[in-house]
Design a protein around this motif. Structure first.
Motif, PDB file in Angstrom:
ATOM      1  N   TRP A  60      13.046   8.278  -6.990  1.00 11.57           N
ATOM      2  CA  TRP A  60      12.762   9.457  -6.164  1.00 11.57           C
ATOM      3  C   TRP A  60      11.328   9.932  -6.390  1.00 11.57           C
ATOM      4  O   TRP A  60      10.595  10.207  -5.438  1.00 11.57           O
ATOM      5  N   GLU A  61      10.917   9.991  -7.645  1.00 12.97           N
ATOM      6  CA  GLU A  61       9.542  10.404  -7.955  1.00 12.97           C
ATOM      7  C   GLU A  61       8.538   9.397  -7.417  1.00 12.97           C
ATOM      8  O   GLU A  61       7.491   9.772  -6.887  1.00 12.97           O
ATOM      9  N   SER A  65       8.894  12.216  -4.289  1.00 16.22           N
ATOM     10  CA  SER A  65       9.813  13.357  -4.426  1.00 16.22           C
ATOM     11  C   SER A  65      10.174  13.999  -3.079  1.00 16.22           C
ATOM     12  O   SER A  65      10.064  15.212  -2.917  1.00 16.22           O
TER      13      SER A  65
END
Length: 98
Positions: A60-61, A65
């Motif tokens: 996700w990062e 994000s």
């Protein structure tokens, strides 16, 4: 904290990556006052959840994000998170009586 608390919190843990991450964080040290044998089982089961959690959060990062990431969560991580959560809850069922 108790077995009942963990089981109640687990009911919504798979709704999103963020709920799963919160559940994993909240449950990390809940067995610290238990006997060593139970702590070890609990810790191993918890660590399996944390691995899935860490991989999902890292991706996700890496993706910047984004606010909408649920599709990726469902496609890549939710099944494994569900398996590790189920295994964790099996250990939690052995929660020693106080």
């Amino acid at each position: 904290m108790s077995r009942e608390y963990i089981e109640k919190k687990s009911e919504t843990a798979l709704e999103s990556m963020f709920r799963f991450a919160k559940f994993v964080a909240e449950t990390e040290f809940l067995a610290s006052a238990m006997c060593v044998e139970f702590q070890e089982k609990y810790g191993r089961a918890w660590f399996d959840m944390e691995l899935v959690n860490a991989l999902a959060l890292a991706e996700w990062e890496q993706d910047g994000s984004p606010e909408e990431w649920n599709k990726v969560w469902v496609e890549r991580y939710k099944n494994e998170a569900e398996e590790t959560l189920s295994e964790f809850l099996e250990v939690v069922k052995e929660w020693p009586d106080s």
